[in-house]
Design a protein around this motif. Structure first.
Motif, short mmCIF file in Angstrom:
data_model
loop_
_atom_site.label_atom_id
_atom_site.label_comp_id
_atom_site.label_asym_id
_atom_site.label_seq_id
_atom_site.Cartn_x
_atom_site.Cartn_y
_atom_site.Cartn_z
N MET A 58 0.83 -1.21 0.00
CA MET A 58 0.00 0.00 0.00
C MET A 58 0.87 1.27 0.00
O MET A 58 2.05 1.22 0.33
N GLY A 59 0.25 2.39 -0.36
CA GLY A 59 0.96 3.66 -0.35
C GLY A 59 0.21 4.68 0.48
O GLY A 59 -0.98 4.53 0.74
N VAL A 60 0.94 5.70 0.93
CA VAL A 60 0.32 6.79 1.70
C VAL A 60 0.56 8.11 1.00
O VAL A 60 1.71 8.46 0.67
N LEU A 61 -0.50 8.84 0.75
CA LEU A 61 -0.43 10.22 0.22
C LEU A 61 -0.60 11.18 1.39
O LEU A 61 -1.57 11.07 2.15
N GLY A 62 0.36 12.10 1.54
CA GLY A 62 0.38 12.95 2.74
C GLY A 62 1.21 12.28 3.83
O GLY A 62 0.97 12.47 5.02
N ALA A 63 2.21 11.49 3.40
CA ALA A 63 2.96 10.62 4.31
C ALA A 63 3.76 11.38 5.37
O ALA A 63 4.09 10.82 6.42
N ARG A 64 4.09 12.66 5.11
CA ARG A 64 4.84 13.42 6.12
C ARG A 64 3.93 14.33 6.94
O ARG A 64 4.40 15.10 7.78
N GLY A 65 2.64 14.25 6.72
CA GLY A 65 1.69 15.06 7.48
C GLY A 65 1.43 14.46 8.86
O GLY A 65 1.94 13.39 9.19
N LYS A 66 0.61 15.16 9.64
CA LYS A 66 0.38 14.73 11.03
C LYS A 66 -0.25 13.34 11.08
O LYS A 66 0.19 12.49 11.84
N VAL A 67 -1.29 13.12 10.29
CA VAL A 67 -1.95 11.80 10.34
C VAL A 67 -1.21 10.81 9.44
O VAL A 67 -1.02 9.65 9.82
N GLY A 68 -0.77 11.28 8.26
CA GLY A 68 -0.07 10.37 7.34
C GLY A 68 1.14 9.71 8.00
O GLY A 68 1.36 8.50 7.83
N ALA A 69 1.90 10.48 8.77
CA ALA A 69 3.09 9.93 9.43
C ALA A 69 2.68 8.87 10.46
O ALA A 69 3.34 7.83 10.61
N GLU A 70 1.56 9.12 11.14
CA GLU A 70 1.05 8.16 12.13
C GLU A 70 0.60 6.88 11.42
O GLU A 70 0.83 5.76 11.92
N VAL A 71 -0.03 7.05 10.25
CA VAL A 71 -0.46 5.87 9.47
C VAL A 71 0.76 5.06 9.03
O VAL A 71 0.76 3.83 9.15
N CYS A 72 1.81 5.74 8.56
CA CYS A 72 3.03 5.00 8.15
C CYS A 72 3.60 4.18 9.31
O CYS A 72 3.99 3.02 9.14
N ARG A 73 3.61 4.79 10.51
CA ARG A 73 4.11 4.06 11.69
C ARG A 73 3.24 2.84 11.97
O ARG A 73 3.74 1.75 12.27
N ALA A 74 1.93 3.02 11.90
CA ALA A 74 1.00 1.92 12.22
C ALA A 74 1.13 0.78 11.19
O ALA A 74 1.10 -0.39 11.57
N VAL A 75 1.31 1.15 9.93
CA VAL A 75 1.43 0.12 8.89
C VAL A 75 2.71 -0.68 9.10
O VAL A 75 2.72 -1.92 8.95
N ALA A 76 3.80 0.02 9.47
CA ALA A 76 5.08 -0.68 9.69
C ALA A 76 4.94 -1.73 10.78
O ALA A 76 5.63 -2.77 10.75
N ALA A 77 4.04 -1.50 11.73
CA ALA A 77 3.88 -2.44 12.85
C ALA A 77 2.76 -3.45 12.63
O ALA A 77 2.51 -4.31 13.47
N ALA A 78 2.06 -3.35 11.48
CA ALA A 78 0.88 -4.20 11.26
C ALA A 78 1.23 -5.44 10.46
O ALA A 78 2.14 -5.42 9.63
N ASP A 79 0.49 -6.52 10.72
CA ASP A 79 0.68 -7.76 9.96
C ASP A 79 -0.10 -7.69 8.65
O ASP A 79 -1.20 -7.14 8.59
N GLY A 80 0.48 -8.28 7.61
CA GLY A 80 -0.25 -8.48 6.36
C GLY A 80 -0.41 -7.24 5.50
O GLY A 80 -1.15 -7.27 4.52
#
Ligand SMILES: NC(=O)C1=CN([C@@H]2O[C@H](COP(=O)(O)OP(=O)(O)OC[C@H]3O[C@@H](n4cnc5c(N)ncnc54)[C@H](OP(=O)(O)O)[C@@H]3O)[C@@H](O)[C@H]2O)C=CC1
Ligand SMILES: O=C(O)C1=N[C@H](C(=O)O)C[C@H](O)C1
Length: 245
Positions: A1-23
């Motif tokens: 998957m990809g994140v648009l707005g990856a360096r924003g407040k929520v986007g960065a949090e989503v990137c962190r969560a995905v890195a820790a998620a299975d599958g």
């Protein structure tokens, strides 16, 4: 998957969560100035968008055109925009797009409770409180809440909430969303908060939700990412991906 707005407040949090998620694998992090083509080059199957109301429609046009499913937290959607997306999706019938005004479970339950309570109370107003860097007002959540309340009141055959106020000062009574008053506060230190205040003879009911941390949005985003490919077409509201009953 990809994140648009990856360096924003929520986007960065989503990137962190995905890195820790299975599958789920993060293959593209795109922000302002980065080429959106990275989503195609990296073969992202699903994109999460937390950018800005001014750019989200172009982002979605790109995703739909390239057969990429989208999970969208960015706000600014009205019926005109939703209808444009439905039109675009007719030429990509396998693509799923989820637009969620709020991904936190508490906010979703708060909206549902507000809609349930609406028919029992003559008066109702919405107060949303956010950080002052927020792009839009009223919030997407407050708009959606007001629309759900208005629909519940219409279904119950209710008249508009009573209001005998006379004011010469524009804005004193907030914004009118589908006949429901919505008040927007912007306060440093806050994240995302909302109260729905309902009133009848001799009583009030206040339904309040607080997101104190943007981590409150990421479990809902991951639910969207995992399910969106199996839900072609446009879905508005994460509640449609959850079993709330
Ligand atoms: N549905 C939900 O649950 C939630 C929704 N939101 C919504 O999500 C959106 C983003 O919020 P937030 O993270 O706080 O905002 P931020 O401003 O912190 O983040 C947005 C990011 O997107 C970047 N950006 C702007 N344009 C583009 C573009 N064309 N392509 C890629 N990236 C771009 C911005 O860059 P730059 O700063 O350089 O412009 C910034 O880094 C808002 O609409 C907000 O209301 C927020 C929280 C929860
Ligand atoms: O910009 C924010 O911060 C938020 N935006 C969304 C909205 O407008 O409802 C969701 C949440 O309130 C946080």
């Amino acid at each position: 998957m990809g994140v648009l707005g990856a360096r924003g407040k929520v986007g960065a949090e989503v990137c962190r969560a995905v890195a820790a998620a299975d599958g789920v694998e993060l293959v593209a992090e795109v922000d302002q100035g980065d080429p959106i083509g990275a989503l195609v080059d990296s073969r992202a199957e699903v994109v999460v968008d937390f950018t800005h109301p001014d750019v989200v429609m172009d982002n979605l046009a790109f995703c739909i055109e390239h057969g990429i499913h989208a999970v969208v937290g960015t706000t600014g959607f009205d019926e005109v925009r939703l209808s444009a997306l439905r039109d675009q999706l007719t030429s990509a019938p396998a693509v799923g797009v989820l637009i969620a005004p709020n991904f936190s479970i508490g906010a979703i339950v708060m909206m549902r409770f507000a809609a349930q309570a609406a028919r029992f109370y003559e008066s109702v107003e919405v107060v949303e409180l956010h950080h002052p860097d927020k792009a839009d007002a009223p919030s997407g959540t407050a708009r959606r809440t007001a629309e759900l309340i208005a629909a519940a009141r219409r279904e119950a055959g209710m008249s508009p909430p009573p209001d005998a106020t006379s004011t010469g000062l524009e804005g004193a009574r907030g914004a009118d969303v589908d006949g429901i008053r919505v008040h927007s506060l912007r306060i440093r230190g806050l994240v995302a908060h909302q109260e729905v205040i309902l009133g009848g003879v001799g009583e009030t009911l206040t339904i309040r939700h607080d997101s104190m941390d943007r981590a409150s949005f990421t479990p809902g985003v991951l639910t969207g990412v995992r399910q969106v490919a199996a839900r072609p077409g446009l879905t508005v509201g994460l509640e449609h991906f959850l079993d709330l009953d």
